[in-house]
Scaffold this motif. Structure first.
Motif, PDB file in Angstrom:
ATOM      1  N   GLU A  31       0.833  -1.083   0.230  1.00  0.00           N
ATOM      2  CA  GLU A  31       0.030  -0.061  -0.082  1.00  0.00           C
ATOM      3  C   GLU A  31       0.805   1.257  -0.041  1.00  0.00           C
ATOM      4  N   GLU A  62      -4.998   4.761  -1.301  1.00  0.00           N
ATOM      5  CA  GLU A  62      -3.520   3.870  -0.690  1.00  0.00           C
ATOM      6  C   GLU A  62      -3.306   4.101   0.550  1.00  0.00           C
ATOM      7  N   HIS A  65      -5.411   2.707   3.001  1.00  0.00           N
ATOM      8  CA  HIS A  65      -5.197   1.081   3.013  1.00  0.00           C
ATOM      9  C   HIS A  65      -4.115   0.856   3.815  1.00  0.00           C
ATOM     10  N   GLU A 147      -8.889  -1.936  -5.272  1.00  0.00           N
ATOM     11  CA  GLU A 147      -7.989  -2.272  -6.082  1.00  0.00           C
ATOM     12  C   GLU A 147      -8.364  -2.635  -7.525  1.00  0.00           C
ATOM     13  N   HIS A 150      -8.806   0.798  -8.895  1.00  0.00           N
ATOM     14  CA  HIS A 150      -7.627   1.403  -9.275  1.00  0.00           C
ATOM     15  C   HIS A 150      -7.125   0.950 -10.735  1.00  0.00           C
TER      16      HIS A 150
HETATM   17 FE   LIG Z   1      -4.515  -0.351  -2.038  1.00  0.00          FE
END
Ligand SMILES: [Fe+2]
Ligand SMILES: [Fe+2]
Length: 193
Positions: A31, A62, A65, A147, A150
């Motif tokens: 992360e 992120e 995360h 994710e 992303h």
């Molecule tokens: Fe992530």
């Protein structure tokens, strides 16, 4: 959706579950690296408002995360631990096409990020489906969803720099290369990749 060419053996989730502190440390750094990578994309393309906007949101996510994983370590009185060498990413970056102009270069960086997001998403999916602990199945499910989003952002942004036909061709080649890399790497319970 992700069209990865090599599926992770679901038994990996049980190996990972047995080395939870190790996998959490490795995950935390994944992360951190994702956040750093987003910051680097902003620095390399400050003239592109859409990229800057998307990346600034991604970096925040992120980093969120990272903090989530850190909390799991803290709950268990575990320190973060040191960053490990990431053989997967080191080898993956060798697939990057070094030629072309600035747009080609940016596109390659975006596709590399998309690849790492796609594989992370797949690994989190395997964890979310196969871990014995229900709490962690839910925990990793949330990461999987995030994710996947992303991955889509990176592919979408890549299309702003190079034609779709180029992206499709390169993506196929990267998928092939990535599958070969993973086939050559030991599937370890203490690593996300
Ligand atoms: Fe992530
Ligand atoms: Fe991500």
């Amino acid at each position: 959706m992700l069209k990865l060419k090599l599926a992770t053996d679901p038994r990996w989730a049980n190996i990972a579950e047995k080395s939870l502190s190790e996998i959490l440390t490795d995950h935390a750094y994944c992360e951190q690296k994702a956040a750093t990578s987003g910051i680097n994309m902003i620095i390399s393309c400050p003239w592109h408002p859409r990229l800057v906007n998307n990346m600034s949101a991604l970096v925040a996510e992120e980093w969120g995360h990272f903090r989530k994983v850190l909390r799991e370590l803290e709950k268990r009185d575990l320190p973060l631990g040191h960053k490990r060498k990431d053989d997967y990413v080191v080898q993956l970056l060798k697939l990057k096409y070094g030629g072309g102009d600035k747009n080609t270069h940016t596109c390659e960086n975006l596709l590399m990020n998309a690849m790492i997001e796609a594989r992370s998403c797949e690994r989190f999916r395997v964890l979310s489906l196969n871990m014995e602990d229900e709490y962690f199945r839910k925990f990793y499910h949330e990461f999987m969803v995030s994710e996947a989003g992303h991955y889509a952002i990176f592919i979408d942004l890549a299309k702003e720099f190079m034609p779709e036909s180029y992206i499709n061709e390169r993506w196929e080649a990267i998928l092939d290369g990535e599958a070969k890399i993973l086939a050559g790497l030991e599937l370890r319970g203490d690593r996300v990749h």
